[in-house]
Design a protein around this motif. Structure first.
Motif, PDB file in Angstrom:
ATOM      1  N   PHE A  72       0.847  -1.195   0.000  1.00  0.00           N
ATOM      2  CA  PHE A  72       0.000   0.000   0.000  1.00  0.00           C
ATOM      3  C   PHE A  72       0.886   1.251   0.000  1.00  0.00           C
ATOM      4  N   ALA A  73       0.911   1.985  -1.110  1.00  0.00           N
ATOM      5  CA  ALA A  73       1.602   3.275  -1.104  1.00  0.00           C
ATOM      6  C   ALA A  73       0.973   4.145  -0.023  1.00  0.00           C
ATOM      7  N   THR A  74       1.811   4.747   0.833  1.00  0.00           N
ATOM      8  CA  THR A  74       1.298   5.433   2.021  1.00  0.00           C
ATOM      9  C   THR A  74       1.898   6.824   2.141  1.00  0.00           C
ATOM     10  N   LEU A  75       1.027   7.791   2.367  1.00  0.00           N
ATOM     11  CA  LEU A  75       1.434   9.183   2.544  1.00  0.00           C
ATOM     12  C   LEU A  75       1.087   9.622   3.958  1.00  0.00           C
ATOM     13  N   ARG A  76       2.039  10.211   4.659  1.00  0.00           N
ATOM     14  CA  ARG A  76       1.757  10.853   5.946  1.00  0.00           C
ATOM     15  C   ARG A  76       2.238  12.303   5.841  1.00  0.00           C
ATOM     16  N   TYR A  77       1.608  13.182   6.578  1.00  0.00           N
ATOM     17  CA  TYR A  77       1.843  14.611   6.372  1.00  0.00           C
ATOM     18  C   TYR A  77       1.523  15.378   7.647  1.00  0.00           C
ATOM     19  N   ASP A  78       1.895  16.660   7.656  1.00  0.00           N
ATOM     20  CA  ASP A  78       1.539  17.583   8.731  1.00  0.00           C
ATOM     21  C   ASP A  78       0.332  18.409   8.307  1.00  0.00           C
ATOM     22  N   HIS A  79      -0.558  18.669   9.244  1.00  0.00           N
ATOM     23  CA  HIS A  79      -1.732  19.494   8.941  1.00  0.00           C
ATOM     24  C   HIS A  79      -1.320  20.920   8.558  1.00  0.00           C
ATOM     25  N   PRO A  80      -2.132  21.603   7.771  1.00  0.00           N
ATOM     26  CA  PRO A  80      -1.864  23.022   7.497  1.00  0.00           C
ATOM     27  C   PRO A  80      -1.713  23.802   8.804  1.00  0.00           C
ATOM     28  N   GLY A  81      -0.643  24.588   8.885  1.00  0.00           N
ATOM     29  CA  GLY A  81      -0.410  25.383  10.082  1.00  0.00           C
ATOM     30  C   GLY A  81       0.157  24.614  11.245  1.00  0.00           C
ATOM     31  N   GLN A  82       0.406  23.307  11.075  1.00  0.00           N
ATOM     32  CA  GLN A  82       0.977  22.483  12.125  1.00  0.00           C
ATOM     33  C   GLN A  82       2.282  21.860  11.615  1.00  0.00           C
ATOM     34  N   GLY A  83       3.111  21.400  12.538  1.00  0.00           N
ATOM     35  CA  GLY A  83       4.345  20.741  12.129  1.00  0.00           C
ATOM     36  C   GLY A  83       5.154  21.636  11.211  1.00  0.00           C
ATOM     37  N   GLU A  84       5.468  21.108  10.026  1.00  0.00           N
ATOM     38  CA  GLU A  84       6.246  21.874   9.059  1.00  0.00           C
ATOM     39  C   GLU A  84       5.388  22.461   7.943  1.00  0.00           C
ATOM     40  N   GLY A  85       4.068  22.425   8.126  1.00  0.00           N
ATOM     41  CA  GLY A  85       3.191  23.100   7.177  1.00  0.00           C
ATOM     42  C   GLY A  85       3.322  24.608   7.296  1.00  0.00           C
ATOM     43  N   LEU A  86       2.999  25.316   6.215  1.00  0.00           N
ATOM     44  CA  LEU A  86       3.046  26.775   6.247  1.00  0.00           C
ATOM     45  C   LEU A  86       1.951  27.314   7.158  1.00  0.00           C
ATOM     46  N   GLU A  87       2.209  28.473   7.733  1.00  0.00           N
ATOM     47  CA  GLU A  87       1.230  29.091   8.626  1.00  0.00           C
ATOM     48  C   GLU A  87      -0.050  29.426   7.881  1.00  0.00           C
ATOM     49  N   LEU A  88      -1.157  29.301   8.589  1.00  0.00           N
ATOM     50  CA  LEU A  88      -2.434  29.681   8.002  1.00  0.00           C
ATOM     51  C   LEU A  88      -2.588  31.206   8.022  1.00  0.00           C
ATOM     52  N   ALA A  89      -3.386  31.713   7.114  1.00  0.00           N
ATOM     53  CA  ALA A  89      -3.637  33.153   7.086  1.00  0.00           C
ATOM     54  C   ALA A  89      -4.423  33.564   8.326  1.00  0.00           C
ATOM     55  N   GLU A  90      -4.180  34.776   8.774  1.00  0.00           N
ATOM     56  CA  GLU A  90      -4.893  35.277   9.952  1.00  0.00           C
ATOM     57  C   GLU A  90      -6.399  35.258   9.697  1.00  0.00           C
ATOM     58  N   GLY A  91      -7.125  34.682  10.633  1.00  0.00           N
ATOM     59  CA  GLY A  91      -8.571  34.608  10.504  1.00  0.00           C
ATOM     60  C   GLY A  91      -9.070  33.409   9.722  1.00  0.00           C
ATOM     61  N   GLN A  92      -8.164  32.612   9.151  1.00  0.00           N
ATOM     62  CA  GLN A  92      -8.583  31.448   8.378  1.00  0.00           C
ATOM     63  C   GLN A  92      -9.219  30.408   9.292  1.00  0.00           C
ATOM     64  N   ASP A  93     -10.240  29.727   8.810  1.00  0.00           N
ATOM     65  CA  ASP A  93     -10.938  28.702   9.574  1.00  0.00           C
ATOM     66  C   ASP A  93     -10.024  27.482   9.710  1.00  0.00           C
ATOM     67  N   VAL A  94      -9.492  27.258  10.917  1.00  0.00           N
ATOM     68  CA  VAL A  94      -8.510  26.211  11.128  1.00  0.00           C
ATOM     69  C   VAL A  94      -9.113  24.829  10.911  1.00  0.00           C
ATOM     70  N   LEU A  95     -10.290  24.589  11.471  1.00  0.00           N
ATOM     71  CA  LEU A  95     -10.910  23.277  11.337  1.00  0.00           C
ATOM     72  C   LEU A  95     -11.198  22.962   9.873  1.00  0.00           C
ATOM     73  N   GLU A  96     -11.658  23.951   9.141  1.00  0.00           N
ATOM     74  CA  GLU A  96     -11.913  23.747   7.717  1.00  0.00           C
ATOM     75  C   GLU A  96     -10.619  23.468   6.970  1.00  0.00           C
ATOM     76  N   ALA A  97      -9.548  24.194   7.312  1.00  0.00           N
ATOM     77  CA  ALA A  97      -8.257  23.986   6.651  1.00  0.00           C
ATOM     78  C   ALA A  97      -7.732  22.581   6.927  1.00  0.00           C
ATOM     79  N   TRP A  98      -7.860  22.123   8.163  1.00  0.00           N
ATOM     80  CA  TRP A  98      -7.405  20.776   8.496  1.00  0.00           C
ATOM     81  C   TRP A  98      -8.209  19.720   7.740  1.00  0.00           C
ATOM     82  N   THR A  99      -9.508  19.934   7.659  1.00  0.00           N
ATOM     83  CA  THR A  99     -10.359  18.971   6.963  1.00  0.00           C
ATOM     84  C   THR A  99     -10.056  18.961   5.466  1.00  0.00           C
TER      85      THR A  99
END
Length: 565
Positions: A72-99
């Motif tokens: 099974f080819a497998t991808l693991r990653y960091d959520h937007p704004g978490q880990g090594e992901g780029l920061e989210l824009a100010e005011g951006q909906d975090v839960l929506e971005a993660w989803t």
């Protein structure tokens, strides 16, 4: 200077090395399918957040390697704004971005490998996000999903108290164990209830053992899913501190067996992901994943555009945590320094995070000098020769040891060095609640009326405090018996300073590491400060591993001052 992409490494007697991927401002690792049966289905591993992500990082890497070996080819990653992901824009909906990030990761896997279908495997809040996202997935694996958001946030508060940081929840920010959420995000998470979702994938494996998970299982069956259930042996051990936790092998075997039984069709034309340059571009910086030495994995962060500086900072792992640091400290610091013209390398010691190793490891007893030597050599090859090491807790211990042994180290910035000398049998729980505060903090507390009020109300564990102080007193009495180790430590730091090296100790006023300094360098570190280039700062309110945003701000400010940027 060469353009670092994904550096060549020596062949390893391990599973094929994961390949870095970047998509929509997220960073991750793709584990190509190998073995005799490549499958039509690929897997996206969705991590938790905060402490769950730190504890789960290495175990989920091991799961990814296991699934890739099963085809099974497998991808693991960091959520937007978490880990090594780029920061989210100010005011951006975090839960929506993660989803949305779950769906974007699934598409990235399809694009890279050509898999026909995707299964989402999520841990804790990652399982919740996978269930919310769906992402046209063929199946879900829910590992201890967060079913009720308000209960999860309450558990985080308790964990923060037990962890010694206390956290924050003041109506503006919710903060616990390195996770910081704006009040609106915390409110949305508090309202989550997975038993209210309206759709699900055709096949679900849920590994959990709570009443709420029973209700969720019945709800998913009612939506038409074929739901398999199993308990979660090894759950508590998985979420021990990352220096001591263990992957739940029975659970991972169950996941692999379910995938193999549920998605048996083989790929008719399996495709290996192409080798490609990968980079992220935070403001003012360029980040590229690298491997060097014996397969050590990391990220080189450099100033965007032309720069002449030969300065570089190396960030060491905090205990057994992955390289991003608690609360993302190493990532924040890397990107800030890049904007100031200073390059940096954050990488995982062998056996931690994304750096594989077959050898048993110990947070102190495993020497990290070969890893740091390889990191310095890598930076030297990139034209970076003015090297500063930065580490917290055990990372500070290894950074200071490297300064004494490797003449290429020019400076060290050490945060709450829990151990300056390690002896087998010492506790690894430094900085946790059961290890108490620094002796100086206890002395200060004895002079405060509120301490005596708490004592009279029975709110002070007198026995625990007495035991802690007794252990420290015994340690000071027995120090002469260890005069050889102490002399080597003092002499090594004196020699480092005499050749022009600089080292700064940042210590929290309440942190037990303050006693470590006093034990070996005298009250207030007078024998440390006696050398030009060796400095000490004691700051109130700094927690041991920089779990609090306040602590990270202080550390970042002092690091900039130390580097003069």
């Amino acid at each position: 200077m060469t353009s670092p992409q994904f550096a060549t490494v020596q062949a390893l007697d391990l599973a094929p090395l994961a390949r870095p991927v970047a998509f929509e401002g997220c960073f991750g690792w793709l584990h190509p399918a190998h073995g005799p049966m490549p499958r039509k289905v690929g897997v996206v591993i969705v991590p938790g957040v905060g402490r769950d992500a730190r504890c789960g990082h290495k175990p989920l890497r091991l799961l990814a390697e296991q699934l890739a070996g099963a085809g099974f080819a497998t991808l693991r990653y960091d959520h937007p704004g978490q880990g090594e992901g780029l920061e989210l824009a100010e005011g951006q909906d975090v839960l929506e971005a993660w989803t949305q990030g779950v769906a974007q990761a699934a598409q990235a896997l399809r694009d890279a490998t050509g898999v026909a279908e995707v299964v989402l495997v999520g841990l804790r809040l990652g399982a919740t996000l996978a269930a919310l996202a769906q992402a046209d997935a063929a199946g879900l694996v829910l590992l201890a999903p967060v079913i009720l958001g308000r209960r999860w946030l309450r558990e985080l508060k308790v964990a923060a108290v037990l962890g010694g940081t206390g956290g924050r929840d003041d109506g503006e920010v919710f903060e616990a164990e390195g996770l910081s959420l704006a009040s609106d995000t915390a409110a949305r998470l508090s309202g989550l209830d997975l038993t209210a979702i309206h759709a699900t994938t055709p096949k679900v494996l849920m590994i959990a053992q709570t009443e709420a998970s029973d209700l969720l299982g019945e709800h998913l069956k009612g939506l038409g899913a074929d739901v398999a259930r199993a308990d979660f042996p090894g759950y508590d051990m998985l979420f021990e501190d990352a220096h001591s936790n263990r992957a739940p092998t029975q659970v991972f075997d169950r996941v692999a067996a379910w995938l193999e039984a549920s998605f048996q069709e083989r790929a008719t034309d399996p495709r290996q992901p192409p080798e490609a340059a990968v980079e992220l571009r935070p403001p003012g910086a360029v980040e590229r994943p690298v491997r060097f030495g014996e397969g050590l994995a990391g990220v080189l962060c450099q100033p965007d555009g032309d720069h002449e500086s030969r300065r570089a900072v190396i960030f060491c792992n905090t205990g057994g945590d992955p390289r991003v640091g608690i609360g993302g400290f190493a990532v924040q610091a890397s990107r800030l320094l890049a904007r100031k013209g200073v390059a940096s390398l954050r990488f995982d010691f062998a056996g931690l995070g994304d750096s594989p190793s077959d050898a048993p490891i110990h947070v102190y007893e495993t020497s990290r000098q070969p890893d740091l030597a390889a990191a310095i050599s890598f930076l030297n090859d990139e034209g970076l020769s003015d090297i500063t090491l930065v580490g917290a807790c055990a990372g500070a211990y290894h950074a200071l040891a490297a300064a004494r042994q490797d003449p290429r180290v020019g400076a060290v910035f050490a945060i709450n060095a829990a151990k300056l000398i390690w002896r087998p049998g010492d506790s690894l729980a430094v900085g946790r609640r059961d290890e108490g505060k620094s002796t100086a903090a206890y002395k200060a507390g004895f002079r405060q009326p509120e301490t005596w009020m708490r004592l009279l109300k029975g709110q002070v564990d007198v026995g625990a405090v007495a035991a802690t102080l007794a252990r420290r007193l015994v340690a000071r009495w027995t120090r002469p018996a260890n005069h050889g180790e102490v002399a080597a430590l003092r002499g090594g730091m004196a020699a480092f300073a005499s050749r022009g090296g600089r080292a700064h100790l940042l210590v929290g006023l309440d942190d037990p590491s303050l006693d470590e300094v006093a034990n070996y360098f005298g009250p207030e570190g007078r024998n440390w400060r006696a050398h030009d280039g060796l400095t000490l700062s004691v700051r109130a309110g700094i927690d041991h591993g920089l779990a609090l945003a306040f602590s990270r701000r202080i550390a970042l400010a002092e690091l900039q001052a130390f580097l003069g940027v």
